[in-house]
Design a protein around this motif. Sequence first.
Motif, short mmCIF file in Angstrom:
data_model
loop_
_atom_site.label_atom_id
_atom_site.label_comp_id
_atom_site.label_asym_id
_atom_site.label_seq_id
_atom_site.Cartn_x
_atom_site.Cartn_y
_atom_site.Cartn_z
N GLY A 278 -8.24 -0.01 -8.83
CA GLY A 278 -9.13 1.13 -8.98
C GLY A 278 -9.87 1.55 -7.73
N LYS A 279 -9.80 0.77 -6.66
CA LYS A 279 -10.50 1.11 -5.42
C LYS A 279 -9.52 1.72 -4.43
N GLN A 280 -9.93 2.84 -3.83
CA GLN A 280 -9.07 3.56 -2.90
C GLN A 280 -9.30 3.08 -1.46
N PHE A 281 -8.19 2.81 -0.76
CA PHE A 281 -8.23 2.45 0.65
C PHE A 281 -7.39 3.45 1.44
N LEU A 282 -7.81 3.74 2.65
CA LEU A 282 -7.06 4.61 3.56
C LEU A 282 -6.69 3.78 4.78
N VAL A 283 -5.44 3.33 4.81
CA VAL A 283 -4.98 2.45 5.88
C VAL A 283 -4.57 3.30 7.08
N LYS A 284 -5.21 3.06 8.22
CA LYS A 284 -4.88 3.76 9.45
C LYS A 284 -4.50 2.73 10.51
N ASP A 285 -3.31 2.91 11.09
CA ASP A 285 -2.82 1.92 12.05
C ASP A 285 -1.71 2.54 12.88
N GLU A 286 -1.15 1.75 13.78
CA GLU A 286 0.02 2.19 14.53
C GLU A 286 1.27 2.02 13.68
N LEU A 287 2.33 2.71 14.06
CA LEU A 287 3.60 2.57 13.35
C LEU A 287 4.19 1.18 13.61
N GLN A 288 4.97 0.70 12.65
CA GLN A 288 5.65 -0.57 12.79
C GLN A 288 6.58 -0.54 14.00
N LYS A 289 6.58 -1.60 14.80
CA LYS A 289 7.44 -1.65 15.98
C LYS A 289 8.81 -2.22 15.61
N PHE A 290 9.86 -1.53 16.03
CA PHE A 290 11.23 -1.99 15.80
C PHE A 290 11.98 -2.01 17.12
N ASN A 291 12.54 -3.15 17.46
CA ASN A 291 13.40 -3.25 18.64
C ASN A 291 14.85 -3.12 18.18
N TRP A 292 15.27 -1.89 17.99
CA TRP A 292 16.59 -1.63 17.43
C TRP A 292 17.70 -2.04 18.40
N VAL A 293 18.74 -2.66 17.86
CA VAL A 293 19.97 -2.95 18.60
C VAL A 293 21.03 -1.99 18.08
#
Length: 273
Positions: A120-135
């Motif tokens: 019932g509690k609202q959170f607003l998550v603010k962060d950087e995008l997930q890092k992916f080292n794509w091959v």
Amino acid sequence: MKSILFKISFLAVFLLLSNKPDVQEFQGQAFYSSKSSMELGSWGARMSEAQKKQVAARLKNRLEKTYVLNFNKEESLFNEEDKLDAMSGATDSWGKNFARGEQYKNVKDNALVQNQEFYGKQFLVKDELQKFNWVMGKESKQIGKYMCFKASTIVPTTELNWYDFSWGSLRNAAPKEDGTTPEIQMTTIEAWYTPQIPVSHGPAEYWGLPGLILEVNAGNTTMLCTKIVMNPKGNLDLEAPSKGKEITKMAYQETITGKMKEMRDNRGRRRSR
């Protein structure tokens, strides 16, 4: 004569500028379905096949989901479509506490904004995008009418499911009896992207490839694009969520873990009375 030539030149420049592509005008909508296999562990080894089928039916809403991704060149908005519980006809309220909320990504600003609701509690998550080292791989395959190419990577499992909680992961994270640190669990990711749609977006946390990601295989979950609509009529919703207490991904994980421990301890004290 000069007047006529001037008018023609002015008209040509006007038409050229008016037809110049704009980043906000290029937009699309991708629909995804995901399927996850059950991980019953040692508990499942004691169950009959009939019992496993009953559990799968009850967990259908959590094992099979549908999503929609709205996107332009720089932004995307990813959201789960609501489905009724197969057994009760109601929405899965318990599952919503640990489900991914409405997710906004901006690849230009490296920004994530995600709405999460926890009891019932609202959170607003603010962060950087997930890092992916794509091959980048050489394999290719057709998905619908789009030619796709393979890319893969490995990331810590907790970085992918930071909004989720499980008692098993809590036990695995606890220090061992000899005081050593538990081994970090990793998830292997296989993604298929199409350069025919030249955006760096993808479903869920996934992004960063030279084309829209149409399929992802990660752990026990497969996510597949079933439909794409390019430049639909009208403007798509690409507005970032804005309601809730601002928090980072790590802080949110610590919050829900602490709350679940508190609920467990309170339940234990009531039973001991």
